[in-house]
Write a protein that holds these residues in place. Structure first.
Motif, mmCIF file in Angstrom:
data_model
loop_
_atom_site.group_PDB
_atom_site.id
_atom_site.type_symbol
_atom_site.label_atom_id
_atom_site.label_comp_id
_atom_site.label_asym_id
_atom_site.label_seq_id
_atom_site.Cartn_x
_atom_site.Cartn_y
_atom_site.Cartn_z
ATOM 1 N N LYS A 186 65.401 4.779 -7.093
ATOM 2 C CA LYS A 186 66.824 4.778 -6.705
ATOM 3 C C LYS A 186 67.574 5.952 -7.320
ATOM 4 O O LYS A 186 68.223 6.737 -6.619
ATOM 5 C CB LYS A 186 67.524 3.478 -7.161
ATOM 6 N N SER A 187 67.487 6.045 -8.670
ATOM 7 C CA SER A 187 68.246 7.098 -9.359
ATOM 8 C C SER A 187 67.714 8.489 -9.002
ATOM 9 O O SER A 187 68.482 9.439 -8.896
ATOM 10 C CB SER A 187 68.185 6.898 -10.865
ATOM 11 N N THR A 188 66.404 8.581 -8.805
ATOM 12 C CA THR A 188 65.819 9.876 -8.427
ATOM 13 C C THR A 188 66.399 10.319 -7.083
ATOM 14 O O THR A 188 66.796 11.482 -6.920
ATOM 15 C CB THR A 188 64.279 9.767 -8.341
ATOM 16 N N THR A 189 66.463 9.380 -6.135
ATOM 17 C CA THR A 189 67.021 9.716 -4.821
ATOM 18 C C THR A 189 68.468 10.180 -4.980
ATOM 19 O O THR A 189 68.878 11.178 -4.382
ATOM 20 C CB THR A 189 66.965 8.484 -3.878
ATOM 21 N N THR A 194 77.986 -1.626 -12.232
ATOM 22 C CA THR A 194 78.514 -2.769 -12.999
ATOM 23 C C THR A 194 77.577 -3.178 -14.129
ATOM 24 O O THR A 194 77.801 -4.214 -14.765
ATOM 25 C CB THR A 194 78.752 -3.991 -12.080
ATOM 26 N N ASN A 195 76.571 -2.379 -14.363
ATOM 27 C CA ASN A 195 75.607 -2.711 -15.416
ATOM 28 C C ASN A 195 76.293 -2.683 -16.788
ATOM 29 O O ASN A 195 76.828 -1.660 -17.186
ATOM 30 C CB ASN A 195 74.459 -1.691 -15.392
ATOM 31 N N GLY A 252 74.001 0.941 0.172
ATOM 32 C CA GLY A 252 73.369 0.544 -1.093
ATOM 33 C C GLY A 252 71.882 0.812 -1.127
ATOM 34 O O GLY A 252 71.201 0.721 -0.102
ATOM 35 N N PHE A 253 71.409 1.160 -2.305
ATOM 36 C CA PHE A 253 69.969 1.310 -2.537
ATOM 37 C C PHE A 253 69.592 0.211 -3.512
ATOM 38 O O PHE A 253 69.989 0.246 -4.676
ATOM 39 C CB PHE A 253 69.706 2.683 -3.164
ATOM 40 N N LEU A 254 68.862 -0.776 -3.018
ATOM 41 C CA LEU A 254 68.512 -1.912 -3.854
ATOM 42 C C LEU A 254 67.026 -1.872 -4.179
ATOM 43 O O LEU A 254 66.188 -1.724 -3.294
ATOM 44 C CB LEU A 254 68.834 -3.217 -3.109
ATOM 45 N N GLY A 255 66.731 -1.998 -5.449
ATOM 46 C CA GLY A 255 65.313 -1.992 -5.818
ATOM 47 C C GLY A 255 65.159 -2.207 -7.302
ATOM 48 O O GLY A 255 66.113 -2.054 -8.060
ATOM 49 N N PRO A 256 63.949 -2.572 -7.721
ATOM 50 C CA PRO A 256 63.724 -2.783 -9.157
ATOM 51 C C PRO A 256 63.778 -1.458 -9.910
ATOM 52 O O PRO A 256 63.745 -0.390 -9.299
ATOM 53 C CB PRO A 256 62.322 -3.391 -9.220
ATOM 54 N N THR A 295 73.462 2.703 -6.129
ATOM 55 C CA THR A 295 72.126 2.220 -6.469
ATOM 56 C C THR A 295 72.328 1.048 -7.417
ATOM 57 O O THR A 295 73.190 1.097 -8.294
ATOM 58 C CB THR A 295 71.283 3.285 -7.191
ATOM 59 N N SER A 296 71.547 0.017 -7.210
ATOM 60 C CA SER A 296 71.698 -1.147 -8.083
ATOM 61 C C SER A 296 70.455 -2.028 -8.027
ATOM 62 O O SER A 296 69.715 -2.009 -7.048
ATOM 63 C CB SER A 296 72.927 -1.954 -7.671
ATOM 64 N N HIS A 297 70.253 -2.762 -9.116
ATOM 65 C CA HIS A 297 69.239 -3.810 -9.049
ATOM 66 C C HIS A 297 69.944 -5.166 -9.132
ATOM 67 O O HIS A 297 69.303 -6.200 -9.206
ATOM 68 C CB HIS A 297 68.214 -3.648 -10.182
ATOM 69 N N ILE A 298 71.292 -5.107 -9.113
ATOM 70 C CA ILE A 298 72.064 -6.359 -9.193
ATOM 71 C C ILE A 298 72.453 -6.782 -7.777
ATOM 72 O O ILE A 298 73.230 -6.114 -7.096
ATOM 73 C CB ILE A 298 73.319 -6.172 -10.084
#
Lengths: 287, 245
Positions: free
Chosen positions: A42-45, A157-158, A33-37, A185-188
């Motif tokens: 995240k999406s760029t990576t 899951t957004n 997982g890539f977690l971050g605001p 990738t998620s911020h959740i």
């Protein structure tokens, strides 16, 4: 499976790098997982890993081979679910799926997939008539229809309700259990906590921490036990250090003599750990 | 390039042209042209029919490909196309082929109507060649023009300017408003004029001279040049921009 070394990326109109020299590895058969605001990179990576963005610096290898050397056959192995719906709205769900299906050598059992995400009954409906949640679930079917070895999910899951979010999470776990590898990738926080074998915290294009959610909780959590018990009609809370708690007389006496209401270990949430490690919150960042 | 995949992509494009009512619009337009031309006398028809076929193959081709690309932009479907095994040349070529087939279909409708109703005499093979080559060239050009437009309205405005700049001189020369001899040597470099020559070559009365062969080579080489050196190199950047990056 994937090895990323000192990855840097700058958008053509930007002055500064948005990805600032990150390194990590995605192991075969894990959910990473890539977690971050929002805006952390995240999406760029993800777009770099799936070869949509190409002018990056650093090296990325997939199964030991530089991703730049792969042709379009690379996508036979890859499934991607984007954050936004990506379907032809004036075509039915099955027309959409059947079109994409023909572009791949390997084809999954679409009926089973559609049934699994609860869309089989709506297969002949125009996608334009679908709710956002239905479109996102169709995104997942689209990502899995070529039986990929590696699945990329951007904020999966957004915008979908908890019941359907659970269906998707179960599907992702099943994919992993069948040998697949997943990058999310998620911020959740709950997505990452429930799904990921390992997680990277990313802020401002830099990785601040990588480990399993469990290890992070142990490492950054308070090693203590919190006890709530009844005394004189009131609830009293007491905290004890975890070390040698079995020899702590006061703790043992309370257990034996009082009416215990709750016992909790001092485990911190991933969100608390994220804030502690990065110094920023996940939800207060604007998109 | 994988021919089977191109076939799948072309078929998909044609299905979408139908689903998004682009086919219906072009049939309606062909019908309107047909009704309009049916009521004009034969002398005017001889001048107008090639002009209408030219407008259909040139301006309408640009408009249709623009419409397709803006539909895709609205639905972000281009992102998901980028992560399929289809290569960029396959994606571009399939759109060009589908648009050419679609435009050929509407032109054929107009032609059939006039062959049956007005008994015009055509050289079918040359007419097909003229329409296909003109449509292909302007589709590729429309593809390139769409890269620089933010929305479909902007594309339409630029199409009007483009039409005025290129179509008007050809029309003025055709109807003898501009009579200077030297003007034909300037006009020959106008792709609309080249299309006009090729489509006129489909009528039996046409006399084949050097202008026809020049136009044939001009549009053929022009199509390959614009596709290879303008459309393809910028396609990936365009697709990434449309996918919201």
């Amino acid at each position: 499976m994937y090895k990323v070394d000192n990855l840097k990326y700058k958008y053509p109109n930007n002055k500064e790098d948005v990805i600032k020299g990150i390194s990590f590895e995605i192991k075969e058969g894990e959910i990473f997982g890539f977690l971050g605001p929002s805006g952390a990179g995240k999406s760029t990576t993800q777009k770099i890993l799936i070869k949509i963005l190409e002018d990056y610096r650093g090296t990325i290898t997939y199964n030991g081979k530089d991703v730049k050397t792969f042709g379009n056959d690379f996508y036979e192995d890859i499934g991607v679910s984007f954050e936004m719906p990506i379907h032809f709205s004036k075509m039915t769900a099955m027309e959409n799926i059947n079109f994409f299906l023909k572009l791949y050598k390997r084809n999954a059992d679409v009926e089973a997939l559609m049934k699994r995400v609860g869309l089989w009954e709506s297969r002949d409906k125009m996608v334009g008539e679908f709710s956002k949640g239905m479109k996102i679930r169709l995104n997942i079917v689209r990502a899995l229809l070529n039986e990929p070895k590696m699945l990329f999910l951007d904020e999966p899951t957004n915008g979908i309700d908890p019941a359907n979010a659970k269906v998707l999470k179960d599907l992702v776990k099943e994919f992993r259990d069948a040998g697949g590898t997943v990058f999310i990738t998620s911020h959740i926080m709950s997505d990452i906590d429930q799904l990921c074998d390992r997680v990277a915290f990313i802020v401002d294009g830099e990785i601040k921490e990588i480990d399993s959610p469990r290890n992070l909780k142990i490492r950054y959590g308070k090693r203590s036990l919190k006890l709530e018990y009844k005394e004189g009609g009131q609830t009293i809370a007491k905290e004890f250090p975890m070390d040698n708690v079995g020899k702590n007389e006061e703790f043992l006496t309370l257990l034996k003599t009082k009416e215990i209401e709750t016992i909790h270990s001092g485990e911190t949430t991933l969100e608390d750990i994220f804030i502690k490690v990065t110094g920023v919150g996940l939800r207060d960042e604007s998109e | 390039m994988n021919p089977n995949r191109v076939l799948v992509l072309v078929k998909g494009e044609l299905i979408r042209l139908n689903k998004y009512n682009v086919f219906a619009i072009s049939i309606l337009l062909a019908l309107i042209w047909g009704v309009m031309l049916y009521f004009v006398n034969n002398d005017i028809l001889k001048a107008l029919l090639p002009m209408i076929l030219l407008i259909d193959a040139s301006m309408m081709s640009i408009m249709y490909i623009g419409a397709i690309m803006f539909f895709e932009k609205n639905e972000s479907t281009i992102s998901t196309m980028l992560v399929t095994p289809s290569s960029n040349p396959e994606l571009v070529l399939s759109k060009v082929l589908a648009n050419t087939i679609h435009n050929l279909f509407s032109s054929i409708l107009i032609i059939i109507a006039f062959v049956l109703l007005k008994h015009i005499e055509l050289n079918y093979l040359m007419m097909l060649l003229g329409i296909i080559l003109t449509t292909a060239f302007f589709t590729i050009l429309g593809f390139y023009m769409a890269y620089f437009q933010k929305n479909f309205t902007g594309m339409l405005v630029n199409l009007m300017i483009f039409s005025f700049a290129l179509l008007v001189p050809t029309v003025l020369y055709e109807v003898n408003v501009i009579k200077a001899d030297w003007f034909q040597y300037v006009l020959i470099f106008n792709p609309i004029q080249a299309g006009s020559e090729l489509i006129s070559g489909g009528f039996k009365a046409y006399a084949f001279e050097w202008q026809y062969y020049f136009s044939l080579l001009y549009l053929l080489i022009g199509s390959i040049f614009v596709y290879r050196f303008l459309v393809l190199p910028k396609f990936h950047d365009y697709a990434i921009r449309q996918s919201g990056v």
